[in-house]
Design an enzyme around this catalytic site. Structure first.
Site, mmCIF file in Angstrom:
data_model
loop_
_atom_site.group_PDB
_atom_site.id
_atom_site.type_symbol
_atom_site.label_atom_id
_atom_site.label_comp_id
_atom_site.label_asym_id
_atom_site.label_seq_id
_atom_site.Cartn_x
_atom_site.Cartn_y
_atom_site.Cartn_z
ATOM 1 N N ASP A 1 0.827 -1.213 0.000
ATOM 2 C CA ASP A 1 0.000 0.000 0.000
ATOM 3 C C ASP A 1 0.860 1.261 0.000
ATOM 4 O OD1 ASP A 1 -2.197 -1.596 -0.018
ATOM 5 O OD2 ASP A 1 -2.680 -1.352 2.099
ATOM 6 N N SER B 1 -13.667 -2.858 -6.937
ATOM 7 C CA SER B 1 -12.874 -2.723 -5.729
ATOM 8 C C SER B 1 -13.635 -1.811 -4.773
ATOM 9 C CB SER B 1 -11.569 -2.065 -6.143
ATOM 10 O OG SER B 1 -10.513 -2.658 -5.513
ATOM 11 N N LYS C 1 -14.818 -6.253 6.590
ATOM 12 C CA LYS C 1 -14.170 -6.475 5.296
ATOM 13 C C LYS C 1 -13.334 -7.728 5.441
ATOM 14 C CE LYS C 1 -11.593 -4.155 1.646
ATOM 15 N NZ LYS C 1 -10.659 -5.207 1.318
ATOM 16 N N GLU D 1 -16.577 -13.627 -0.300
ATOM 17 C CA GLU D 1 -15.142 -13.770 -0.077
ATOM 18 C C GLU D 1 -14.828 -15.196 0.370
ATOM 19 O OE1 GLU D 1 -13.827 -10.889 -0.809
ATOM 20 O OE2 GLU D 1 -11.841 -10.753 0.125
ATOM 21 N N LYS E 1 -21.780 0.691 3.766
ATOM 22 C CA LYS E 1 -22.527 0.789 2.510
ATOM 23 C C LYS E 1 -23.824 1.565 2.733
ATOM 24 C CE LYS E 1 -20.905 -3.806 1.153
ATOM 25 N NZ LYS E 1 -21.183 -5.223 0.947
ATOM 26 N N CYS F 1 17.225 -30.785 29.391
ATOM 27 C CA CYS F 1 16.574 -29.563 29.849
ATOM 28 C C CYS F 1 17.540 -28.382 29.704
ATOM 29 C CB CYS F 1 16.138 -29.704 31.311
ATOM 30 S SG CYS F 1 15.553 -28.125 31.981
ATOM 31 N N CYS G 1 18.353 -26.799 33.561
ATOM 32 C CA CYS G 1 19.116 -27.473 34.605
ATOM 33 C C CYS G 1 19.988 -28.593 34.054
ATOM 34 C CB CYS G 1 18.176 -28.006 35.681
ATOM 35 S SG CYS G 1 17.161 -29.378 35.093
ATOM 36 N N CYS H 1 10.821 -30.623 31.581
ATOM 37 C CA CYS H 1 11.968 -31.045 32.371
ATOM 38 C C CYS H 1 11.484 -32.143 33.321
ATOM 39 C CB CYS H 1 12.511 -29.865 33.171
ATOM 40 S SG CYS H 1 13.807 -30.367 34.331
HETATM 41 S S1 IVH Z 1 -18.698 -5.258 -1.275
HETATM 42 C C1 IVH Z 1 -18.811 -3.664 -5.229
HETATM 43 N N1 IVH Z 1 -18.387 -6.231 1.099
HETATM 44 O O1 IVH Z 1 -13.005 -6.229 -0.647
HETATM 45 C C2 IVH Z 1 -18.340 -3.554 -3.844
HETATM 46 N N2 IVH Z 1 -16.562 -6.396 -0.397
HETATM 47 O O2 IVH Z 1 -11.282 -4.110 -1.641
HETATM 48 C C3 IVH Z 1 -17.321 -4.552 -3.460
HETATM 49 N N3 IVH Z 1 -14.603 -7.531 0.502
HETATM 50 O O3 IVH Z 1 -13.383 -6.993 -4.035
HETATM 51 C C4 IVH Z 1 -17.883 -5.683 -2.762
HETATM 52 N N4 IVH Z 1 -15.468 -7.953 2.477
HETATM 53 O O4 IVH Z 1 -13.409 -8.915 -2.360
HETATM 54 C C5 IVH Z 1 -17.805 -6.025 -0.087
HETATM 55 N N5 IVH Z 1 -18.266 -7.066 3.245
HETATM 56 C C6 IVH Z 1 -17.700 -6.869 2.057
HETATM 57 C C7 IVH Z 1 -16.386 -7.293 1.769
HETATM 58 C C8 IVH Z 1 -15.853 -7.025 0.515
HETATM 59 C C9 IVH Z 1 -14.404 -8.091 1.692
HETATM 60 C C10 IVH Z 1 -13.605 -7.493 -0.561
HETATM 61 C C11 IVH Z 1 -14.125 -7.810 -1.929
HETATM 62 C C12 IVH Z 1 -13.754 -6.622 -2.751
HETATM 63 C C13 IVH Z 1 -12.615 -6.046 -1.996
HETATM 64 C C14 IVH Z 1 -12.400 -4.583 -2.289
#
Ligand code: IVH
Length: 696
Positions: free
Chosen positions: A44, A87, A120, A176, A309, A427, A430, A443
């Protein structure tokens, strides 16, 4: 919470090109065989450095740059996704989250009525296609537009993704795939057992296992669903999703889709401690983010953040997508709890019970806010199973008890210079013999080998609390032959103590008085002082309360120990064995007049065992879900659970057939649906507060 993290400094165009190359290679390895040379943090940092350089030098941007691409643009597949697998954008702090949410509200031109908050999951994204309820295809995320077909392997090794749904629906489930801690340990043990190199961490283990067509050993992975969408008619899945269902899938809020997944038999986080929840305000979102972050260490699967979300389908549709990520969701990233470092050496130490345990000496590395130099390795068999060598790069993580652990070697970083780890044959403390017949080496002198450590533990603040007995003083007493265990303290005389070096009259009198006072400590402290393997403060309290006297403890068999909350068959067997071994010490304590009873406890004959009877929730297993209101307004989930336990109940996070009562607040989701299905009694937070009013 966390600040926006650092980035790799990139000074010129050549450094930029090299950085892009390194990131692309690491990304390909990460999404490919799962053998990236960089840990998540390092990767990252690199990508943030690349992005910063590109912002200043747009004319230098290379087409293969990983910025702005799903999976860093590293992978492509051959099965097209019907809807791109995107993503998520990241935030790193409460402020970052706040401004992301404000941006979304501005874009929508209205408040977001409901947020959904869920962990996540740290695995790899999978799309699972169901035709008339039957699992027919599994596809990886790939580059987001097309992925790899992993059905051949995947269907057999994934739990949580049923081969048949509860209803004969045609739809695509997304989620996942990961390995739980136990699945990872088992997979690596099987791999090293079959002569294969171990996987570096659960994530690459899941990725590697899915992509390998044939394994000579068993592995298992776990799926958690986070979405379900319709399949079109022309995608090769028959008539596609029935129009009515397709419409429902497009119109239901995210929380309802998750409940639907649950009903179809797909595993979701609903039955974990970090179940997805909905929140009406950002303040609640923040609260839940903190709760999930706090629970992270206790989970047996990895999470690397929290996903927030907009719950409503209309909000999602109106917010739309960018090329890389939806605008209606964001990932609140948590700091990495896994790092790569070097294994410099292995030390063998003797603990207070005489157990000889290996400890890894590491090149210092910062993990989740502290520097780690040592890590637990359980025993010699554990080292063998992990296939570790001195000099290896290793993955290190912090477990639930925040004790750092070595996970696995990073095999592809080996240079050939690594050396095998030598185990002692006697041991190491000792020099006496070693009992290596069990997994845990000991021991032959047992507790006597390291008497100083066991006496030091016994006199500690949470046990007998005898002041004035530091390590040096105990050393003196042991060296002078005055004590071999802590029971000997109780027969020490004034003359024996004052004869020790640097021991004046005042100190001697004080020490003798402190020892005398310790005789009156309740059984739970004395029991704790014994240092029985597998018992600490709270377990000692439970055992003392349950049995009430040391005699009852000594008479207990494994079955009797299992009546104590938190004691399973394995621990019960150890307890019986340890207490038998400690018999001479316990006899000495009794002879010296040490208290061996627990005030107020009446022993196992007492109804309901632990004194909970008469309390309003005695014998009940209670789950709380949704947002708390009325007198419970503002209580965290932990506080509600504490309340349940104060009132004699057992707090649980998931609804099952054993659940007696569900406290369902506003926006209760799948747990309420499940409780209704199971016929579990459901009450509002207000009704519940009335029942336990005396304990609020
Ligand atoms: S929602 C379209 N919910 O994180 C929105 N993704 O960094 C993406 N991931 O590709 C999916 N836990 O593989 C969503 N509770 C969750 C998640 C999740 C893990 C992963 C997923 C995504 C990646 C993005």
């Amino acid at each position: 919470m966390t600040e926006t993290p650092a980035r790799t400094e990139i000074g010129d165009r050549a450094a930029y090109a090299a950085a892009v190359q390194a990131a692309v290679a690491a990304s390909a390895a990460y999404y490919g065989e799962g053998d990236s040379p960089l840990d998540d943090d390092a990767f990252d940092r690199l990508v943030r450095g690349i992005a910063a350089y590109e912002a200043g030098h747009p004319e230098h941007v290379l087409p293969e740059s990983p910025t702005g691409k799903v999976a860093g643009g590293a992978v492509a597949g051959d099965v097209p996704h019907t809807v791109p697998m995107l993503s998520l954008d990241n935030v790193f702090s409460a402020e970052g989250l706040e401004s992301w949410a404000a941006g979304l509200v501005r874009r929508l031109g209205r408040e977001v009525a409901t947020w959904s908050v869920e962990p996540k999951l740290d695995g790899l994204a999978i799309s699972a296609r169901y035709r008339e309820g039957r699992l027919v295809q599994l596809v990886t995320r790939g580059d987001g537009t097309a992925g790899e077909d992993v059905s051949a392997r995947g269907i057999a090794i994934i739990t949580g993704l049923p081969e048949r749904l509860a209803e004969p629906v045609t739809a695509e489930v997304r989620g996942e795939v990961l390995m739980t801690r136990a699945q990872f340990e088992a997979a690596n043990a099987a791999r090293t057992g079959a002569g294969h190199p171990p996987f570096a961490n659960p994530r690459s283990a899941a990725a590697g296992s899915l992509r390998t067509k044939y394994h000579a050993y068993q592995v298992e992975t776990t799926f958690f669903g986070y979405g379900i969408l319709p399949l079109p008619a022309d995608a090769g899945f028959g008539a596609g999703t029935a129009p009515e269902l397709a419409e429902r899938l497009r119109e239901l809020p995210h929380s309802a889709l998750m409940a639907l997944l649950d009903e179809l038999g797909v595993k979701t986080t609903a039955d974990t401690q970090v179940a997805g929840t909905t929140c009406a305000t950002m303040a609640q979102v923040r609260g839940r983010v903190e709760e999930i972050a706090a629970l992270r260490a206790d989970l047996d699967f990895g999470i690397d953040g929290i996903v927030i979300k907009a719950d409503a389908a209309a909000d999602q549709a109106d917010a739309g997508l960018s090329s890389r990520a939806p605008r209606w969701a964001v990932a609140y990233k948590l700091p990495a709890v896994e790092k790569i470092t070097r294994l410099l050496d292995v030390e063998w130490n003797v603990g207070r019970t005489g157990v000889i345990a290996p400890r890894a000496v590491l090149e210092p590395v910062e993990v989740d806010g502290s520097t780690v130099t040592y890590a637990t390795l359980h025993n010699a068999a554990d080292i063998e199973r992990r296939g570790l060598r001195i000099g290896d790069h290793v993955t290190v993580y912090k477990a639930g008890d925040v004790i750092p652990r070595v996970e696995a070697p990073v095999v592809h970083l080996r240079t050939g210079e690594e050396r095998p780890i030598e185990a002692p044959s006697a041991c190491p403390r000792c020099g006496d013999g070693m009992d290596a017949s069990q997994q845990r080496w000991r021991c032959v002198r047992g507790r006597a080998c390291h008497a100083v450590a066991s006496v030091r533990y016994a006199v500690g603040r949470d046990q007998l609390d005898i002041e004035g007995l530091g390590e040096n003083r105990i050393d003196q007493l042991v060296d002078a032959g005055l004590i071999t265990d802590f029971a000997d303290l109780f027969v020490l005389t004034y003359d024996q103590v004052i004869a020790l070096e640097r021991m004046g009259e005042t100190n001697t009198a004080a020490l003798i008085a402190a020892i005398e006072a310790a005789k009156a400590k309740p059984l739970n402290k004395v029991f704790c002082a014994l240092g029985v393997r597998g018992t600490g403060r709270s377990m000692s309290r439970r055992i003392a309360r349950h049995f009430a006297t040391m005699d009852a403890i000594r008479a207990a068999d494994a079955e009797a120990f299992q009546q104590v909350e938190g004691v399973g068959p394995e621990r019960a067997a150890i307890l019986v064995e340890e207490i038998a071994e400690l018999a001479p010490l316990i006899d000495k304590l009794a002879a010296a007049g040490v208290t061996l009873t627990e005030p107020g406890a009446t022993g196992p004959a007492e109804p309901a065992g632990d004194g909970a009877s008469g309390l309003p929730l005695a014998g009940l297993s209670v789950v709380a879900t949704g947002s708390m209101s009325g007198p419970l307004d503002g209580l965290s989930r932990t506080q509600v659970n504490e309340l349940i336990e104060r009132a004699g109940g057992k707090a649980s996070s998931s609804v099952s057939a054993r659940t007696s009562l569900l406290v369902a607040g506003a926006k209760a989701g799948s747990k309420k649906a499940k409780a209704e299905r199971l016929g579990v009694e459901i009450v509002t937070p207000e009704e519940f507060a009335a029942r336990v009013a005396a304990f609020l």
